[in-house]
Design a protein around this motif. Structure first.
Motif, PDB file in Angstrom:
ATOM      1  N   HIS A  75       0.863  -1.095   0.009  1.00  0.00           N
ATOM      2  CA  HIS A  75       0.031  -0.049  -0.055  1.00  0.00           C
ATOM      3  C   HIS A  75       0.797   1.160  -0.030  1.00  0.00           C
ATOM      4  CE1 HIS A  75      -4.141  -1.523   0.624  1.00  0.00           C
ATOM      5  NE2 HIS A  75      -3.851  -2.251   1.288  1.00  0.00           N
ATOM      6  N   HIS A 144      -8.731  -5.425  -2.650  1.00  0.00           N
ATOM      7  CA  HIS A 144      -8.266  -6.783  -2.158  1.00  0.00           C
ATOM      8  C   HIS A 144      -8.907  -8.011  -2.858  1.00  0.00           C
ATOM      9  CE1 HIS A 144      -7.587  -3.728   1.079  1.00  0.00           C
ATOM     10  NE2 HIS A 144      -6.223  -4.463   1.175  1.00  0.00           N
ATOM     11  N   HIS A 208      -6.602  -4.946   9.015  1.00  0.00           N
ATOM     12  CA  HIS A 208      -7.279  -3.731   8.128  1.00  0.00           C
ATOM     13  C   HIS A 208      -8.350  -4.606   7.212  1.00  0.00           C
ATOM     14  CE1 HIS A 208      -4.487  -4.800   5.014  1.00  0.00           C
ATOM     15  NE2 HIS A 208      -5.028  -4.057   4.358  1.00  0.00           N
ATOM     16  N   ASN A 229      -8.450   0.772   3.854  1.00  0.00           N
ATOM     17  CA  ASN A 229      -7.897  -0.147   3.050  1.00  0.00           C
ATOM     18  C   ASN A 229      -6.387  -0.365   3.391  1.00  0.00           C
ATOM     19  OD1 ASN A 229      -9.620  -0.932   1.445  1.00  0.00           O
ATOM     20  ND2 ASN A 229      -9.583   0.681   0.097  1.00  0.00           N
ATOM     21  N   PRO A 231      -3.170  -0.772   6.139  1.00  0.00           N
ATOM     22  CA  PRO A 231      -2.887  -1.128   7.250  1.00  0.00           C
ATOM     23  C   PRO A 231      -2.134  -0.309   8.169  1.00  0.00           C
ATOM     24  CG  PRO A 231      -1.625  -2.193   5.969  1.00  0.00           C
ATOM     25  CD  PRO A 231      -2.397  -1.613   5.269  1.00  0.00           C
ATOM     26  N   GLU A 284       0.367  -8.941   1.290  1.00  0.00           N
ATOM     27  CA  GLU A 284       0.522  -7.677   0.626  1.00  0.00           C
ATOM     28  C   GLU A 284       2.084  -7.352   0.525  1.00  0.00           C
ATOM     29  OE1 GLU A 284      -1.739  -4.793   2.646  1.00  0.00           O
ATOM     30  OE2 GLU A 284      -3.599  -5.473   1.714  1.00  0.00           O
TER      31      GLU A 284
HETATM   32 ZN   LIG Z   1      -4.632  -3.935   2.335  1.00  0.00          ZN
END
Ligand SMILES: [Zn+2]
Length: 309
Positions: A75, A144, A208, A229, A231, A284
């Protein structure tokens, strides 16, 4: 959002000269290893799951790099000028879409001749745009998708189609690999469905807000400590207090954390309500010695712990 999609679609329409793929015997391959590297399709996948999907479809015909380096949270990643230059040297860039790649506009404005495939396109068409009264339409901005194996299968097929477009001679090869991988995703899907459906509880507290497509698919209800969205967003003391009360009322006794974040927040909540902390991994962050399936199996085991015991 709409603008992002428009840009992605425009980018997809911009094609690059096709590279020729040679067919080499193993002796030739050794002798011309350097040259052979150049004959592979060069793909930059935006982050780990897409890196793995592309590698499994392209195998030895494709050289894949993950734009977000392993160990870095996707992210927050922003490409350097060097990474943007690197992206212009590949044959294909594979992105998740739905706004996950916040750097996409920088890339598009710095490059005019790279093909970008947005793996959310067919999911949006199939699950959102054609049935906007399904309730899922409101989740349009949740990126996601890879955490729902049913959506991951569509992402895999979209990547396969992009590779076939670049290298149509080897269509059967890419199709075979993509089908083998989607078969594994189907098995995972069946396993999750069977193992989660016998659990009495449906509510779980993710770290998250990343498991909503997963929750939708398997009839679960996701709550999250961090409602956004990303974390790394902060939770205020007031929010934390609310989560504690809410978790108590739901009888939640497992609080989830993530591998890449400081688990103290999850631990504080867990201590307050007498719960344990386990990891629910949004995948992620990439690594060498892991796989999407290994991580999803671990997620399934920890979710069962939260929902079934
Ligand atoms: Zn995420």
């Amino acid at each position: 959002m709409h603008k992002d999609r428009e840009i992605a679609i425009i980018a997809i329409a911009i094609t690059i000269p096709l590279i020729s793929i040679g067919i080499w015997t193993s002796d030739q391959r050794d002798a011309v290893a350097d040259l052979e590297e150049k004959e592979k399709i060069l793909v930059a996948a935006s982050f780990y799951p897409l890196y793995e999907f592309t590698k499994e479809i392209g195998k030895e015909r494709v050289e894949v790099i993950s734009l977000v380096p392993f160990g870095i949270e996707s992210h927050d990643w922003e490409p350097s000028v060097r990474s943007l230059q690197k992206m212009q040297q590949v044959d294909l860039i594979v992105i998740n879409g739905v706004g996950f790649e916040t750097w996409l506009n920088d890339l598009i404005s710095s490059s005019s001749n790279v093909t970008i495939i947005d793996t959310s396109e067919n999911i949006l068409k199939t699950y959102f745009l054609e049935g906007d009264d399904s309730g899922r339409y409101t989740k349009y901005k949740d990126p996601h998708m890879w955490l729902n194996p049913v959506f991951a299968k569509i992402q895999v097929q979209t990547i396969a189609s992009a590779l076939i477009e670049i290298d149509p001679q080897n269509m059967e090869y890419y199709k075979k690999n993509a089908n083998a991988y989607t078969d594994k995703l189907s098995e995972l899907d069946t396993k999750i469905r069977e193992e989660i459906s016998v659990c009495d509880r449906k509510d779980f507290l993710a770290y998250h807000n990343s498991f909503s497509y997963f929750a939708d698919e398997y009839g679960l209800i996701q709550h999250s400590i961090i409602s956004g969205n990303d974390p790394h967003e902060e939770a205020t003391p007031k929010t934390i207090e609310k989560i504690i009360q809410h978790s108590k009322s739901l009888g939640i006794d497992i609080i989830f954390s993530e591998e890449a974040i400081d688990s103290r927040l999850s631990e504080v909540i867990a201590t307050e309500i007498g719960a344990n902390v386990l990891v629910l991994d949004p995948i992620e962050i990439g690594g060498e010695n892991t796989s999407y399936f290994e991580k999803m199996e671990k997620n399934l085991a920890n979710l069962k712990e939260a929902l079934c015991s």
